[in-house]
Design a protein around this motif. Structure first.
Motif, PDB file in Angstrom:
ATOM      1  N   LEU A 145      27.040  10.294   3.545  1.00 25.18           N
ATOM      2  CA  LEU A 145      26.116  11.393   3.787  1.00 25.18           C
ATOM      3  C   LEU A 145      25.010  11.428   2.733  1.00 25.18           C
ATOM      4  N   GLU A 146      25.363  10.993   1.524  1.00 23.89           N
ATOM      5  CA  GLU A 146      24.422  11.018   0.402  1.00 23.89           C
ATOM      6  C   GLU A 146      24.846   9.958  -0.611  1.00 23.89           C
ATOM      7  N   GLY A 147      23.876   9.295  -1.251  1.00 22.67           N
ATOM      8  CA  GLY A 147      24.174   8.331  -2.305  1.00 22.67           C
ATOM      9  C   GLY A 147      24.530   6.953  -1.761  1.00 22.67           C
ATOM     10  N   ALA A 148      25.264   6.203  -2.581  1.00 19.57           N
ATOM     11  CA  ALA A 148      25.696   4.854  -2.211  1.00 19.57           C
ATOM     12  C   ALA A 148      27.103   4.618  -2.744  1.00 19.57           C
ATOM     13  N   PHE A 149      27.867   3.780  -2.029  1.00 18.74           N
ATOM     14  CA  PHE A 149      29.261   3.530  -2.380  1.00 18.74           C
ATOM     15  C   PHE A 149      29.604   2.057  -2.245  1.00 18.74           C
ATOM     16  N   ALA A 150      30.441   1.573  -3.171  1.00 17.54           N
ATOM     17  CA  ALA A 150      31.037   0.241  -3.054  1.00 17.54           C
ATOM     18  C   ALA A 150      32.392   0.455  -2.390  1.00 17.54           C
ATOM     19  N   ILE A 151      32.681  -0.350  -1.381  1.00 18.81           N
ATOM     20  CA  ILE A 151      33.929  -0.195  -0.641  1.00 18.81           C
ATOM     21  C   ILE A 151      34.653  -1.533  -0.576  1.00 18.81           C
ATOM     22  N   ASP A 152      35.887  -1.543  -1.066  1.00 18.43           N
ATOM     23  CA  ASP A 152      36.765  -2.703  -0.951  1.00 18.43           C
ATOM     24  C   ASP A 152      37.876  -2.298   0.001  1.00 18.43           C
ATOM     25  N   LEU A 180      27.535   0.491   0.914  1.00 19.07           N
ATOM     26  CA  LEU A 180      26.964   1.306   1.978  1.00 19.07           C
ATOM     27  C   LEU A 180      26.104   2.419   1.403  1.00 19.07           C
ATOM     28  N   GLY A 181      25.030   2.743   2.130  1.00 10.31           N
ATOM     29  CA  GLY A 181      24.148   3.834   1.740  1.00 10.31           C
ATOM     30  C   GLY A 181      24.089   4.885   2.830  1.00 10.31           C
ATOM     31  N   VAL A 182      23.229   5.857   2.632  1.00 15.38           N
ATOM     32  CA  VAL A 182      23.089   6.994   3.552  1.00 15.38           C
ATOM     33  C   VAL A 182      22.927   6.526   5.000  1.00 15.38           C
ATOM     34  N   GLY A 183      23.715   7.118   5.869  1.00 19.29           N
ATOM     35  CA  GLY A 183      23.643   6.809   7.293  1.00 19.29           C
ATOM     36  C   GLY A 183      24.494   5.630   7.723  1.00 19.29           C
ATOM     37  N   GLU A 184      25.128   4.956   6.771  1.00 16.40           N
ATOM     38  CA  GLU A 184      25.983   3.809   7.118  1.00 16.40           C
ATOM     39  C   GLU A 184      27.448   4.242   7.100  1.00 16.40           C
ATOM     40  N   ALA A 185      28.259   3.516   7.862  1.00 14.83           N
ATOM     41  CA  ALA A 185      29.677   3.849   7.978  1.00 14.83           C
ATOM     42  C   ALA A 185      30.497   2.573   8.067  1.00 14.83           C
ATOM     43  N   ILE A 186      31.793   2.726   7.834  1.00 20.29           N
ATOM     44  CA  ILE A 186      32.717   1.596   7.931  1.00 20.29           C
ATOM     45  C   ILE A 186      33.992   2.079   8.621  1.00 20.29           C
ATOM     46  N   THR A 224      26.097   6.019  -7.271  1.00 18.61           N
ATOM     47  CA  THR A 224      24.922   6.808  -7.617  1.00 18.61           C
ATOM     48  C   THR A 224      25.347   8.058  -8.394  1.00 18.61           C
ATOM     49  N   PRO A 225      24.404   8.726  -9.068  1.00 18.37           N
ATOM     50  CA  PRO A 225      24.780   9.907  -9.852  1.00 18.37           C
ATOM     51  C   PRO A 225      25.562  10.949  -9.037  1.00 18.37           C
ATOM     52  N   ARG A 226      25.285  11.005  -7.750  1.00 20.33           N
ATOM     53  CA  ARG A 226      25.998  11.925  -6.865  1.00 20.33           C
ATOM     54  C   ARG A 226      26.069  11.301  -5.475  1.00 20.33           C
ATOM     55  N   GLY A 227      27.209  11.432  -4.828  1.00 19.19           N
ATOM     56  CA  GLY A 227      27.348  10.896  -3.483  1.00 19.19           C
ATOM     57  C   GLY A 227      28.260  11.780  -2.651  1.00 19.19           C
ATOM     58  N   ALA A 228      28.103  11.698  -1.333  1.00 16.14           N
ATOM     59  CA  ALA A 228      28.959  12.471  -0.438  1.00 16.14           C
ATOM     60  C   ALA A 228      29.431  11.573   0.696  1.00 16.14           C
ATOM     61  N   LEU A 229      30.718  11.631   0.970  1.00 15.84           N
ATOM     62  CA  LEU A 229      31.350  10.838   2.027  1.00 15.84           C
ATOM     63  C   LEU A 229      31.991  11.754   3.057  1.00 15.84           C
ATOM     64  N   TYR A 230      31.881  11.360   4.313  1.00 16.00           N
ATOM     65  CA  TYR A 230      32.587  12.033   5.395  1.00 16.00           C
ATOM     66  C   TYR A 230      33.661  11.062   5.866  1.00 16.00           C
ATOM     67  N   ARG A 231      34.902  11.524   5.943  1.00 16.88           N
ATOM     68  CA  ARG A 231      36.026  10.671   6.312  1.00 16.88           C
ATOM     69  C   ARG A 231      36.751  11.268   7.507  1.00 16.88           C
ATOM     70  N   VAL A 232      37.090  10.417   8.469  1.00 13.54           N
ATOM     71  CA  VAL A 232      37.930  10.802   9.596  1.00 13.54           C
ATOM     72  C   VAL A 232      38.978   9.708   9.757  1.00 13.54           C
TER      73      VAL A 232
END
Length: 141
Positions: free
Chosen positions: A72-79, A87-93, A107-115
């Motif tokens: 939802l916000e920021g960027a994340f490394a996913i293993d 992944l960055g804003v608007g991307e999903a896995i 990033t300094p701040r990030g938000a993830l949506y998980r289902v």
């Protein structure tokens, strides 16, 4: 903006069949540095996480069902499942059930949506062998 939405049945009465996740104000508030809102049903759970740089979320193999993470916000490394992504804003896995996963905020701040589905459901449906479930009960949180 209203932070809680109430579902109404066809007859206009409040419905108790649905569950809302009032997390919009949480992740949109720039002052919030770390927070988590989650809800779970019988076979499905949903969660919004606000994280800071370097903070991680990790689940070992055999502890989680099939899961979608959306940024939802920021960027994340996913293993996950032996593969690595950024992944960055608007991307999903979509991560298969039973696979290990580790997510780190870049990033300094990030938000993830998980289902995600419960691992117990994946075992019940035969998608994941019961032997893959660490405790035979599904995810632990």
């Amino acid at each position: 903006m209203d932070t809680h939405t109430q579902s109404l049945a066809a007859d206009g009465n409040a419905s108790s069949h649905c569950t809302t996740l009032p997390a919009a104000t949480l992740w949109r508030d720039a002052e919030v540095r770390h927070a988590q809102v989650d809800k779970a049903g019988k076979h499905l759970s949903t969660q919004v996480d606000v994280m800071t740089e370097g903070q991680d979320y990790a689940v070992p193999a055999g502890r989680d069902g099939e899961t979608v993470f959306a940024v939802l916000e920021g960027a994340f490394a996913i293993d996950a499942a032996g593969e690595s992504y950024q992944l960055g804003v608007g991307e999903a896995i979509l991560i298969p059930p039973g696979e290990p996963r580790r997510i780190v905020c870049l990033t300094p701040r990030g938000a993830l949506y998980r289902v995600g589905t419960s691992l117990a459901l994946a075992v019940e449906m035969g998608v994941v062998p019961a032997a893959l479930s660490v405790d035979g009960e599904g995810p632990t949180r």
